[in-house]
Design a protein around this motif. Structure first.
Motif, PDB file in Angstrom:
ATOM      1  N   ALA B 167       0.855  -1.191   0.000  1.00  0.00           N
ATOM      2  CA  ALA B 167       0.000   0.000   0.000  1.00  0.00           C
ATOM      3  C   ALA B 167       0.889   1.238   0.000  1.00  0.00           C
ATOM      4  O   ALA B 167       2.058   1.182   0.394  1.00  0.00           O
ATOM      5  N   ALA B 168       0.313   2.362  -0.441  1.00  0.00           N
ATOM      6  CA  ALA B 168       1.070   3.615  -0.552  1.00  0.00           C
ATOM      7  C   ALA B 168       1.704   3.999   0.779  1.00  0.00           C
ATOM      8  O   ALA B 168       1.134   3.768   1.831  1.00  0.00           O
ATOM      9  N   GLY B 169       2.895   4.587   0.694  1.00  0.00           N
ATOM     10  CA  GLY B 169       3.520   5.163   1.881  1.00  0.00           C
ATOM     11  C   GLY B 169       4.364   4.208   2.692  1.00  0.00           C
ATOM     12  O   GLY B 169       4.942   4.609   3.693  1.00  0.00           O
ATOM     13  N   HIS B 170       4.440   2.937   2.298  1.00  0.00           N
ATOM     14  CA  HIS B 170       5.261   2.018   3.081  1.00  0.00           C
ATOM     15  C   HIS B 170       6.737   2.269   2.824  1.00  0.00           C
ATOM     16  O   HIS B 170       7.146   2.619   1.727  1.00  0.00           O
ATOM     17  N   HIS B 171       7.519   2.081   3.858  1.00  0.00           N
ATOM     18  CA  HIS B 171       8.949   2.375   3.782  1.00  0.00           C
ATOM     19  C   HIS B 171       9.605   1.574   2.670  1.00  0.00           C
ATOM     20  O   HIS B 171       9.344   0.387   2.520  1.00  0.00           O
ATOM     21  N   ASP B 175       6.028   6.385  -4.658  1.00  0.00           N
ATOM     22  CA  ASP B 175       4.685   6.543  -5.216  1.00  0.00           C
ATOM     23  C   ASP B 175       4.585   5.925  -6.616  1.00  0.00           C
ATOM     24  O   ASP B 175       3.556   5.356  -6.983  1.00  0.00           O
TER      25      ASP B 175
END
Ligand SMILES: Cc1ncc(COP(=O)(O)O)c(C=O)c1O
Lengths: 253, 421
Positions: B167-171, B175
């Motif tokens: 999912a978006a934003g994972h380390h 993007d």
């Protein structure tokens, strides 16, 4: 939403709310504002507004414009406001010209003190009472920043979209601070104090643990595994909160 | 050494050695224990063991000597019971002859032939190690054969840790990793139509598990007619239909879980239960994709090791012989019926979702899950190892006796939860 505008929101809505607690916990600042009776409003052109009201020795921060401030400070751009926060620009007063001397002296003393407590490199990282207030204010800044980023920053907005609805409580044991965020289909609100019906909780064993985590000296996974941080409830809320928290340093040092 | 507590004659487990080992691990391993074994979702962590010493049948023993009936089954790989003699003997025999070496093993051909024979969709089989190896390969094949970019997946669906699956934003992801990924809600055929219409001639593949089994929320079966409509629609639009059967595969149906729901995808990803714990995964597919699959370069250092191939062959043969999916469904139903009844007797409502052989349970009386977490923790520290966030797994080795013991534990755990509140 560009970086400068996000930073302006963070400065006015996440950093500045700390004045409420600074004057509560820092004796010299409590003395300084004891007799103040005024409201200072900050207005950024095409950007955020906020005010701080001082009355009866209490400071109240609002993340909106104010109807009738004593002093209105205007910034021509988000960058202008951010430069002021870096000590490199001055605002344009629109109202309260008689108070300009006050702004330069007493009010500046207050904001300098806030900077002192938020920037350990300027403060006394070996002093227990310094570290205590530094931790409280840093944690509050971070949690308030989650609201700002979750509402405005593209990636954080995507993360926030995955957060189940309800209240998420963050607290430092045994004596606080305690804050909570409420998520509701893209809407986020933040407040100090415990949540009525938390859907998830993240509790730090003590201020030292909170400090170590906030300064990146402690791995959060390890902290959970050895009980220094206790998680409960809807953990996807906490996971996503942490993803947004980790984005805060991109905008705030 | 802390003295063990006792509750109604039941020992309450302590985990001193696990905790000590974790402190050592933390010094030399990021997270101490990472990924899906991370203690983080275990609430409270103090109720759970971190390290095991020994396994047998449906049980494991942790480093503190505590015995558990295991309802996580290694998160799926254990399906016939730990140390199943048929699988272990096949593995040992192969290991004595050859494992990793410089050319392929005849076992690979035997295994592929067996799978092509048993799985109606399969005209060919390809082997790797992990689930993500084959979900990635499936997406690459879909893009190669269509010349298109987009992959549609289900919101909350898990296919591994490759950046495009996260999912978006994972380390560690950017993007742009998600530029060509679209997520749609489960069971929402209109959303599938909409996304395909938004990207004319640019959707390469659609990937989903046979039913929706996310974590932390109730699992969901396909709506009546959903899969049949999806299959027809994807075919009409030239989109490759990928089923991620990594978690369900061979627990629901030996021909692929799609057979249970009456539809036929183009590609099926298998892993977990395929070899009863030995490391191997497989992608199977239809004849029409075989030539393109051959062109997509995909391989790994250990993908040709023959031991796990022999284990997979033996495991699948044994599961088929005993009708493993039926045994697991039957045992799962017994367990769940008992648990629901016990929860009722204590005044709680236990919601069961998903397949009986891999059920997700949730006490609905507290939407925050804190009550459910407390109950799962009390079960675990009495010897029924189960997590509160993830579906459980039942194996063919879970005996009536194991289930009876688990129900006694569940009962005492409810008492403990009530007392604590
Ligand atoms: C449905 C599903 N797909 C893919 C994967 C990824 O498998 P692996 O972790 O072996 O790469 C998993 C793992 O849990 C899974 O459950």
């Amino acid at each position: 939403m560009n970086e400068s505008l996000i930073k302006a929101y963070l400065n006015l809505h996440a950093v500045f709310q700390n004045l409420e607690d600074l004057v509560k916990f820092d004796e010299p600042m409590a003395q300084l504002i004891r007799d103040w009776d005024l409201t200072v409003e900050f207005v950024v052109r095409n950007g955020p507004s906020a005010f701080v009201e001082f009355k009866n020795g209490v400071c109240r921060h609002g993340a909106t414009a104010h109807d009738n401030p004593t002093v209105r400070l205007y910034f021509t751009s988000a960058g202008h406001l951010n430069r002021m926060f870096d000590g490199k620009a001055t605002p344009i007063p629109l109202k309260g010209f008689l108070r300009l001397g006050f702004l330069k002296r007493e009010f500046a003393q207050l904001t300098d003190r806030l900077t002192y407590y938020l920037r350990p490199e300027l403060g006394k990282p070996d002093d227990e009472s310094y570290v205590k207030l530094n931790t409280i204010l840093t944690l509050q800044t971070a949690i308030y920043a989650v609201k700002v980023l979750g509402m405005l920053e593209p990636t954080s907005k995507k993360i926030a979209a995955h957060i189940p609805a309800g209240a998420l409580q963050v607290e430092v044991l045994p004596a606080g601070p305690c804050l909570h965020l409420v998520f509701d289909k893209g809407g986020i609100s933040v407040a100090k104090g415990p949540a009525k019906q938390p859907m998830a909780k993240m509790a730090f064993k003590n201020l030292q643990v909170a400090n170590a985590l906030l300064t990146g000296k402690l791995d959060g996974f390890l902290a959970v595994a050895n009980g220094d941080v206790v998680l409960q409830g809807q953990l996807p809320m906490v996971d996503n909160l942490n993803l947004i928290l980790d984005r805060v340093p991109r905008y705030l040092v | 050494m802390t003295s063990p507590d006792v509750s109604n004659g039941m020992k309450i487990y302590q985990y001193d050695k696990s905790a000590a080992l974790f402190r050592r691990a933390a010094k030399v391993i990021p997270c101490g224990i990472y990924g899906h074994f991370s203690p983080t979702p275990c609430v409270p962590v103090s109720a759970y063991p971190f390290f095991s010493e020994r396994t047998e049948g449906a049980k494991f023993w942790d480093v503190d000597g505590n015995e558990f009936v295991d309802y996580m089954c290694a998160y799926g790989p254990m399906v016939l019971g730990y140390h199943h003699p048929v699988v272990d003997e096949a593995y040992q025999a192969q290991m004595k002859r050859a494992d990793s070496n410089s050319v392929a093993s005849p076992k690979m051909v035997e295994l592929a032939e067996f799978m092509v024979d048993m799985i109606p969709v399969a005209d060919w089989a390809f082997f790797a190690k992990n689930g993500a190896d084959v979900t990635n390969y499936a997406a690459m094949i879909a893009r190669a054969v269509t010349g298109r970019n987009k992959i549609i997946a289900i919101a909350g669906g898990y296919h591994g840790t490759t950046p495009w699956m996260q999912a978006a934003g994972h380390h560690g992801t950017i993007d742009d990793d998600l530029t060509h990924i679209r997520r749609i809600p489960w069971n929402d055929f209109a959303a599938l139509e909409r996304v395909v219409a938004e990207h004319p001639n640019d959707v390469a593949g659609f990937i989903a598990s046979p039913y929706h089994h996310p974590i932390f929320v109730d699992n969901e079966m396909p709506a009546e007619g959903y899969w049949q409509k999806v299959q027809q629609f994807l075919k009409k639009n030239g989109i490759v239909f990928i089923i991620d059967d990594v978690r369900c595969g061979f627990r629901l149906h030996m021909g692929g879980s799609n057979e249970l729901f009456g539809f036929k995808p183009d590609l099926i990803c298998f892993c977990k239960a395929i070899a009863n714990g030995y490391p191997i995964s497989a992608l199977v597919g239809t004849e029409s994709l075989k030539n393109v699959a051959a062109k997509v370069f995909h391989t790994g250092s250990f993908w040709y090791s023959a031991g796990p191939m022999a284990a997979a062959l033996a495991c699948l043969q044994e599961l088929k012989r005993i009708d493993g999916p039926k045994i697991m469904a039957d045992q799962g139903k017994k367990l769940l019926a008992g648990m629901v009844e016990i929860s009722k007797a204590h005044g709680y409502h236990l919601q069961v979702s998903g397949a009986p052989s891999m059920p997700y349970l949730r006490i609905t009386d507290d939407a925050s899950l804190m009550l459910h977490q407390q109950w799962c923790a009390e079960c675990t520290r009495r010897g029924a190892y189960l997590t509160s966030h993830h579906n459980w797994f039942v194996s063919t080795a879970h005996t009536d006796e194991d289930i009876q013991r688990t129900l006694e534990i569940a009962d005492d755990a409810f008492k403990a939860v009530k007392q604590a509140r």
